[in-house]
Design a protein around this motif. Structure first.
Motif, PDB file in Angstrom:
ATOM      1  N   SER A  84      31.284  33.589  37.490  1.00 49.82           N
ATOM      2  CA  SER A  84      31.545  33.070  36.310  1.00 49.82           C
ATOM      3  C   SER A  84      32.410  31.975  36.398  1.00 49.82           C
ATOM      4  O   SER A  84      32.397  30.943  35.592  1.00 49.82           O
ATOM      5  CB  SER A  84      32.144  34.076  35.229  1.00 49.82           C
ATOM      6  N   ALA A 111      33.188  37.687  38.952  1.00 45.57           N
ATOM      7  CA  ALA A 111      34.422  36.773  38.442  1.00 45.57           C
ATOM      8  C   ALA A 111      34.295  35.412  38.985  1.00 45.57           C
ATOM      9  O   ALA A 111      34.615  34.655  38.413  1.00 45.57           O
ATOM     10  CB  ALA A 111      35.779  37.473  38.750  1.00 45.57           C
ATOM     11  N   TYR A 168      40.161  44.249  28.027  1.00 43.66           N
ATOM     12  CA  TYR A 168      39.263  43.549  28.495  1.00 43.66           C
ATOM     13  C   TYR A 168      37.888  44.533  28.620  1.00 43.66           C
ATOM     14  O   TYR A 168      36.931  44.041  28.227  1.00 43.66           O
ATOM     15  CB  TYR A 168      39.518  43.629  30.108  1.00 43.66           C
ATOM     16  N   TYR A 177      36.190  40.066  34.159  1.00 45.42           N
ATOM     17  CA  TYR A 177      35.703  40.465  35.687  1.00 45.42           C
ATOM     18  C   TYR A 177      36.690  40.716  36.595  1.00 45.42           C
ATOM     19  O   TYR A 177      36.968  41.702  37.428  1.00 45.42           O
ATOM     20  CB  TYR A 177      34.413  39.631  36.114  1.00 45.42           C
ATOM     21  N   ALA A 178      37.578  39.838  36.625  1.00 44.67           N
ATOM     22  CA  ALA A 178      38.661  39.841  37.779  1.00 44.67           C
ATOM     23  C   ALA A 178      39.595  40.793  37.179  1.00 44.67           C
ATOM     24  O   ALA A 178      39.991  41.590  38.281  1.00 44.67           O
ATOM     25  CB  ALA A 178      39.431  38.520  37.782  1.00 44.67           C
ATOM     26  N   GLU A 179      39.864  41.246  35.997  1.00 43.63           N
ATOM     27  CA  GLU A 179      40.933  42.208  35.773  1.00 43.63           C
ATOM     28  C   GLU A 179      40.173  43.694  35.737  1.00 43.63           C
ATOM     29  O   GLU A 179      41.038  44.676  35.625  1.00 43.63           O
ATOM     30  CB  GLU A 179      41.609  41.769  33.992  1.00 43.63           C
ATOM     31  N   SER A 238      40.758  27.935  34.853  1.00 43.25           N
ATOM     32  CA  SER A 238      39.439  28.486  35.773  1.00 43.25           C
ATOM     33  C   SER A 238      39.667  28.130  37.060  1.00 43.25           C
ATOM     34  O   SER A 238      39.388  28.891  38.048  1.00 43.25           O
ATOM     35  CB  SER A 238      38.070  27.875  35.154  1.00 43.25           C
ATOM     36  N   GLY A 292      35.095  35.155  33.612  1.00 44.61           N
ATOM     37  CA  GLY A 292      35.653  35.300  34.961  1.00 44.61           C
ATOM     38  C   GLY A 292      36.800  36.147  34.695  1.00 44.61           C
ATOM     39  O   GLY A 292      37.160  36.935  35.683  1.00 44.61           O
ATOM     40  N   GLU A 293      37.954  35.820  33.738  1.00 39.72           N
ATOM     41  CA  GLU A 293      39.095  36.783  33.543  1.00 39.72           C
ATOM     42  C   GLU A 293      38.790  38.062  33.262  1.00 39.72           C
ATOM     43  O   GLU A 293      39.468  38.961  34.046  1.00 39.72           O
ATOM     44  CB  GLU A 293      39.894  36.056  32.349  1.00 39.72           C
ATOM     45  N   CYS A 298      41.421  39.264  25.511  1.00 34.97           N
ATOM     46  CA  CYS A 298      41.815  39.145  26.766  1.00 34.97           C
ATOM     47  C   CYS A 298      43.271  38.747  26.736  1.00 34.97           C
ATOM     48  O   CYS A 298      44.111  39.300  27.613  1.00 34.97           O
ATOM     49  CB  CYS A 298      41.143  37.754  27.382  1.00 34.97           C
TER      50      CYS A 298
END
Length: 712
Positions: A575, A572, A533, A563-565, A589, A560-561, A528
């Motif tokens: 999570s 995201a 990712y 999925y967001a990226e 978070s 979460g990071e 990450c």
């Protein structure tokens, strides 16, 4: 007082208060009641606490069980029962008795309701005296009161003192870090928390199992180290209520833990039972006998015989050994039920052969099983007195092989004793033991790995790297050396080298079927951090399959990071919400979720609330300031976005994502030349990832196309 503190201190009495401060509450009710009475406080079944509640008399069990915070006072079974509303949905019950039942029945329902309201107010006021205003946790006064208060039961507890050290530039920053740590402890600790001031926390847990104490102490230290604390010292002890020396002993243990290195541990029981230490020297009388035996002797063997508990015979080991001894051999019984045997002028080989022969003959003669730890002098630079400890280390080594084992002190014995010191948190002594073992057996892989791990705990990472490299020079696929070397490089901030070794360790683990989730955590974090990712997700999925990993907030934060990226905003947010359920004070978070709310149109107000709360808890987090600035940029509030990104870059000049955001803000603000300068800084930054450089290059090309004349 910060907004965070105000929002989390409800002022209501908690179930923990009802156990910690029960005598105070009972005395206050007795003082306020107009008649001389006896008062007892019981927790209702709907109220839970990690501490041990007093037993409820059988005749009251049904009444207490049916009590809620909304229940009214009533007269029953010759006493008055007054419910106390607790935080959440819990309740407790005051029973007022030992008075004339006829008088108790004369109190009207309306009077009892007013008395109940007054009690609620008084209990809350008493509670405030025993809370720390900075963190909302119980304070040192509450802990000392609980430890000193008399208790009718025989409940046993474990107590931990955790001293934390962190670098902060301002007093306000220190306060916020303490509040952050208070929330962190609340998420990971199974017991009741106290803040004692000066960065020292206490944890009180029901139960007195030493093995569990060691596990929790190491876990607390590991998790706090992961949060970036420079030093963490943990002292712990088991005790029974009414033990007046608990606090004194554990404070002494904390001093010892500090001497053991930046991440030292210490069990206060070492002061209570010093003679039971596995490597303790005999008492003065026994040492005088031994010193008389070896005085003037330049070479000798020493052995310690111990009858195995599983195989006791009719005769003692001493009685069985006496007829087997030669003139040069002398023995005497130790106070631990062990027998020392001294062999004058014996070499190591002669000592080892003789001890094995005697152990076999003892077994044949008495139908008993004995374990023996032996050593020989001279050995390295050990003193003659140290031979006694070496016998005990060899005896501990022998226990690994089962009853009837005989071990002559060697490098492996030092590995065993080093592991014992490591588990106890005495990392300085562990380093000494492993180092001595390597003098007896240079280049031994297990000792080199163990030494390296202990050196990491001492923050001697470069020396640790040398140990691991020595292992890998002979065994390039040594899993432990690869993992530990990766961790040592990570501690030094050399992420590329750390990632290289973690990836190789991951491959070795896969092909060898080695269990463990630590490699998942380290590898996914680095993926990450370096923007890979697509590689992080499969590793996180493996981590999630593990039961312990699925309860770690870091797993869900990283998910979460990722999925967001990768454009999976719904996953995201799910999570990150899970991460905050496990650890409500996780700033990363919190700010990532807030940014997603803003950018995905899930609620700007809720998103900004989370983002601003994260910054208010720790205003030195560059990442939190960056996300807040990015949210303002999305909302087209350029002044606020500019202020936020400038604050981020003040805290971390090389924050590449913040530089890219600043360049875009300058573009929209009509300052293309300044924007181009910022994008060129991104290209020159050593920590810029390839994707960041591509973004900056495209922005520069677009600027040139927009104004080709000026760029010629």
């Amino acid at each position: 007082m910060t907004w965070l503190m105000q929002s989390e201190q409800s002022g209501k009495v908690t179930p923990d208060d009802c156990i910690l401060l029960a005598p105070l509450f009972e005395d206050e009710v007795a003082r306020l009641f107009p008649l001389p009475v006896t008062v007892h406080l019981y927790l209702a079944t709907c109220a839970s606490s990690p501490l041990v509640s007093p037993d409820i008399p059988e005749m009251l069990q049904e009444i207490v069980a049916g009590t809620t915070g909304q229940s009214h006072p009533r007269y029953c079974l010759g006493m008055i029962c007054i419910p106390l509303e607790l935080e959440g949905s819990g309740a407790a019950v005051f029973t007022i008795g030992d008075a004339d039942p006829a008088l108790l029945q004369k109190f009207s329902s309306s009077w009892l309701l007013d008395f109940q309201k007054m009690l609620q107010h008084h209990m809350q006021r008493i509670r405030q005296i025993y809370l720390d205003p900075e963190t909302g946790l119980h304070n040192s006064r509450a802990l000392e009161y609980f430890l000193q208060a008399s208790s009718p039961g025989q409940s046993r507890y474990s107590l931990y003192l955790v001293s934390t050290f962190f670098i902060r530039r301002s007093t306000v920053g220190s306060f916020r870090k303490i509040q952050y740590l208070a929330g962190f402890f609340s998420a990971i600790c199974p017991g009741v928390l106290f803040f004692l001031g000066q960065g020292v926390f206490a944890v009180l847990v029901a139960g007195n199992d030493r093995a569990q104490r060691l596990i929790l102490a190491h876990n607390l230290q590991r998790r706090l180290k992961r949060e970036g604390l420079q030093r963490v010292h943990v002292a712990f002890t088991g005790f029974q209520r009414n033990d007046g020396h608990v606090y004194r002993d554990i404070q002494r243990a904390l001093v010892v833990a500090e001497r053991r290195g930046p991440f030292g541990l210490c069990d206060a029981d070492v002061f209570k039972n010093a003679e039971q230490h596995p490597f303790a020297c005999p008492d003065d009388n026994e040492m005088r006998i031994l010193k008389k035996l070896w005085r003037g002797v330049d070479r000798f063997g020493l052995a310690l015989f111990q009858q195995d508990k599983e195989y006791k015979g009719p005769k003692s080991v001493e009685a069985l050994l006496v007829p087997l001894l030669s003139e040069q051999e002398q023995l005497f019984a130790s106070c631990r039920g062990q027998v020392f045997l001294f062999i004058a002028n014996a070499s190591a080989a002669i000592t080892e052969a003789r001890i094995k022969d005697l152990a076999e003959k003892v077994k044949e003669a008495g139908q008993v099983s004995v374990s023996v730890g032996a050593c020989s002098f001279p050995c390295l630079r050990y003193s003659k007195t140290a031979m006694v400890k070496n016998c005990r280390k060899a005896l501990m080594h022998a226990k690994f092989y089962g009853p009837g084992s005989v071990v002559h002190f060697d490098a492996l014995s030092l590995n065993v004793s080093g592991d014992w010191y490591f588990d106890e948190g005495d990392f300085r002594q562990a380093v000494i033991e492993y180092s001595h073992g390597l003098k007896l057996h240079p280049g031994e892989n297990n000792l080199l790995n163990s030494l390296g791990v202990a050196l990491i705990e001492m923050n001697r990472n470069r020396s640790a790297i040398a140990s691991f490299n020595e292992v890998l020079a002979k065994d390039s696929d040594n899993y432990m050396a690869l993992v530990n070397l990766g961790y040592a490089y990570q501690m030094l901030g050399r992420d590329s080298l750390a990632l290289e070794h973690f990836e190789k360790a991951f491959t070795v683990q896969y092909h060898s079927g080695i269990s463990g989730t630590d490699i998942y955590q380290q590898l996914s974090r680095l993926y990450c951090r370096t923007g890979r990712y697509d590689k992080a997700l499969p590793v996180l999925m493996l981590w999630k399959q593990d039961k312990e990993g699925a309860r770690d907030f870091l797993l869900y934060r990283l998910l979460g990071e990722v999925y967001a990226e990768t454009g999976q905003a719904a996953d995201a947010m799910k999570s990150l919400q899970q991460a905050l359920q496990l650890y409500p004070h996780d700033l990363i978070s919190m700010s990532m979720l807030g940014l997603l709310y803003v950018e995905q149109g899930e609620g700007e107000d809720a998103g900004l609330l989370l983002l601003e709360k994260a910054v208010s808890i720790d205003d030195t987090s560059a990442d939190c300031w960056y996300r807040l600035a990015r949210a303002f940029f999305h909302m087209e509030k350029m002044k606020a976005a500019h202020d936020g990104v400038r604050r981020c870059l003040q805290l971390k000049r090389g924050h590449v994502q913040a530089m890219l955001l600043l360049g875009n803000i300058l573009l929209i603000s009509g300052k293309p030349r300044q924007a181009a300068t910022v994008f060129h800084r991104v290209l020159r930054a050593k920590n810029s990832l390839s994707m960041d450089k591509k973004t900056a290059e495209k922005a520069i090309v677009d600027l040139q196309e927009m104004n080709p004349t000026k760029n010629r």
